[in-house]
Design a protein around this motif. Structure first.
Motif, PDB file in Angstrom:
ATOM      1  N   ILE A 127       0.885  -1.157   0.000  1.00 17.27           N
ATOM      2  CA  ILE A 127       0.000   0.000   0.000  1.00 17.27           C
ATOM      3  C   ILE A 127       0.928   1.213   0.000  1.00 17.27           C
ATOM      4  CG2 ILE A 127      -1.714   1.313   1.309  1.00 17.27           C
ATOM      5  CD1 ILE A 127      -2.833  -1.237   0.106  1.00 17.27           C
ATOM      6  N   VAL A 128       0.640   2.184  -0.873  1.00 18.38           N
ATOM      7  CA  VAL A 128       1.504   3.341  -1.037  1.00 18.38           C
ATOM      8  C   VAL A 128       0.743   4.602  -0.642  1.00 18.38           C
ATOM      9  CG1 VAL A 128       2.903   4.679  -2.660  1.00 18.38           C
ATOM     10  CG2 VAL A 128       2.711   2.198  -2.932  1.00 18.38           C
ATOM     11  N   PHE A 129       1.342   5.396   0.223  1.00 16.25           N
ATOM     12  CA  PHE A 129       0.804   6.692   0.649  1.00 16.25           C
ATOM     13  C   PHE A 129       1.655   7.766  -0.007  1.00 16.25           C
ATOM     14  CE2 PHE A 129      -0.251   3.681   3.914  1.00 16.25           C
ATOM     15  CZ  PHE A 129      -1.542   4.019   4.277  1.00 16.25           C
ATOM     16  N   GLU A 130       1.008   8.664  -0.756  1.00 16.54           N
ATOM     17  CA  GLU A 130       1.739   9.726  -1.441  1.00 16.54           C
ATOM     18  C   GLU A 130       1.140  11.092  -1.130  1.00 16.54           C
ATOM     19  OE1 GLU A 130       3.338   9.212  -5.546  1.00 16.54           O
ATOM     20  OE2 GLU A 130       1.928   7.529  -5.549  1.00 16.54           O
ATOM     21  N   ILE A 131       2.023  12.048  -0.885  1.00 16.58           N
ATOM     22  CA  ILE A 131       1.647  13.457  -0.772  1.00 16.58           C
ATOM     23  C   ILE A 131       2.600  14.200  -1.709  1.00 16.58           C
ATOM     24  CG2 ILE A 131       1.322  15.456   0.723  1.00 16.58           C
ATOM     25  CD1 ILE A 131       1.082  13.504   3.087  1.00 16.58           C
ATOM     26  N   PRO A 132       2.174  14.427  -2.963  1.00 19.41           N
ATOM     27  CA  PRO A 132       3.084  15.019  -3.954  1.00 19.41           C
ATOM     28  C   PRO A 132       3.667  16.369  -3.541  1.00 19.41           C
ATOM     29  CG  PRO A 132       1.120  14.157  -5.024  1.00 19.41           C
ATOM     30  CD  PRO A 132       0.884  14.077  -3.550  1.00 19.41           C
ATOM     31  N   GLU A 133       2.881  17.230  -2.922  1.00 24.01           N
ATOM     32  CA  GLU A 133       3.364  18.569  -2.565  1.00 24.01           C
ATOM     33  C   GLU A 133       4.532  18.513  -1.580  1.00 24.01           C
ATOM     34  OE1 GLU A 133       1.625  22.897  -1.140  1.00 24.01           O
ATOM     35  OE2 GLU A 133       0.250  21.213  -1.326  1.00 24.01           O
ATOM     36  N   LEU A 134       4.577  17.472  -0.756  1.00 25.75           N
ATOM     37  CA  LEU A 134       5.668  17.306   0.205  1.00 25.75           C
ATOM     38  C   LEU A 134       6.727  16.319  -0.282  1.00 25.75           C
ATOM     39  CD1 LEU A 134       3.670  17.187   3.567  1.00 25.75           C
ATOM     40  CD2 LEU A 134       5.028  19.085   2.654  1.00 25.75           C
ATOM     41  N   ASN A 135       6.537  15.808  -1.500  1.00 28.86           N
ATOM     42  CA  ASN A 135       7.467  14.837  -2.072  1.00 28.86           C
ATOM     43  C   ASN A 135       7.597  13.601  -1.166  1.00 28.86           C
ATOM     44  OD1 ASN A 135       9.110  13.953  -4.142  1.00 28.86           O
ATOM     45  ND2 ASN A 135      10.964  14.815  -3.231  1.00 28.86           N
ATOM     46  N   ILE A 136       6.460  13.127  -0.651  1.00 28.32           N
ATOM     47  CA  ILE A 136       6.441  11.982   0.258  1.00 28.32           C
ATOM     48  C   ILE A 136       5.809  10.792  -0.442  1.00 28.32           C
ATOM     49  CG2 ILE A 136       5.374  11.054   2.361  1.00 28.32           C
ATOM     50  CD1 ILE A 136       5.646  13.866   3.546  1.00 28.32           C
ATOM     51  N   LYS A 137       6.475   9.650  -0.323  1.00 24.93           N
ATOM     52  CA  LYS A 137       5.948   8.392  -0.845  1.00 24.93           C
ATOM     53  C   LYS A 137       6.391   7.293   0.120  1.00 24.93           C
ATOM     54  CE  LYS A 137       5.618   5.745  -5.094  1.00 24.93           C
ATOM     55  NZ  LYS A 137       5.998   5.713  -6.514  1.00 24.93           N
TER      56      LYS A 137
END
Length: 178
Positions: A127-137
């Motif tokens: 399962i992948v959690f992404e927050i593009p604005e914070l560059n988090i994956k």
């Protein structure tokens, strides 16, 4: 003369490093829901309140001093940890740093609030959690979510003029696999 110059430079450095800390603040994470499906979108809101009076806080314009991690509760107990290293280009010690930094004045009546849009996606094994604005994956093995669907979200705000940081209050959400 050398001693005077050394003391002067050290005092400037000390003043610069203590400029932006999150002391006397409370940091919170909020989600738009408590339970998510895999392949769902989410809204994460960070809120920062001063504990006493009005306070100025600073963030890099790219928000690189905000760190968020998603961990499964099962994973946490097995002491699974991933380290991230990022190069951060910081502001100059002397001169105008507005090119790199945004300042916010917060009060109890007007805290800092920022909403980040993220996604939860599912692959064969993760399962992948992404927050593009914070560059988090962040990736979590499905095995851990099957053992315990509770996800622990931890975070930290680091100062822009030093290494000190302050953690957010941890938050839990649940992820149901499809």
């Amino acid at each position: 003369m050398k001693n005077t110059l050394t003391i002067f430079l050290l005092s400037i450095l000390a003043f610069s490093c203590s400029k932006n800390d999150f002391e006397n603040t409370n940091l919170y994470l909020e989600f738009d829901k408590e339970t998510y499906q895999s392949n769902d979108n989410f809204e994460l809101t960070i809120k920062i309140y001063p504990t006493e009076v009005e306070k100025t806080i600073r963030f890099y314009k790219d928000l690189n001093n905000i760190e968020i991690s998603f961990l499964s509760k099962a994973e946490e107990f097995e002491f699974h940890q991933k380290l991230k290293k990022r190069f951060i280009e910081g502001p100059p010690i002397f001169g105008d740093d507005s090119e790199y930094i945004d300042e916010y004045t917060i009060s109890k009546e007007k805290p800092f609030e920022k909403i980040f849009l993220g996604t939860i996606s599912e692959s064969v094994n993760e399962i992948v959690f992404e927050i593009p604005e914070l560059n988090i994956k962040n990736k979590i093995d499905k095995y851990f979510i099957l053992k315990n669907p509770i996800i622990l979200i931890k975070g930290n705000c680091r100062t822009v003029y030093g290494g000190k940081g302050k953690p957010f209050m941890s938050k839990e959400i649940e992820v149901e696999l499809e």
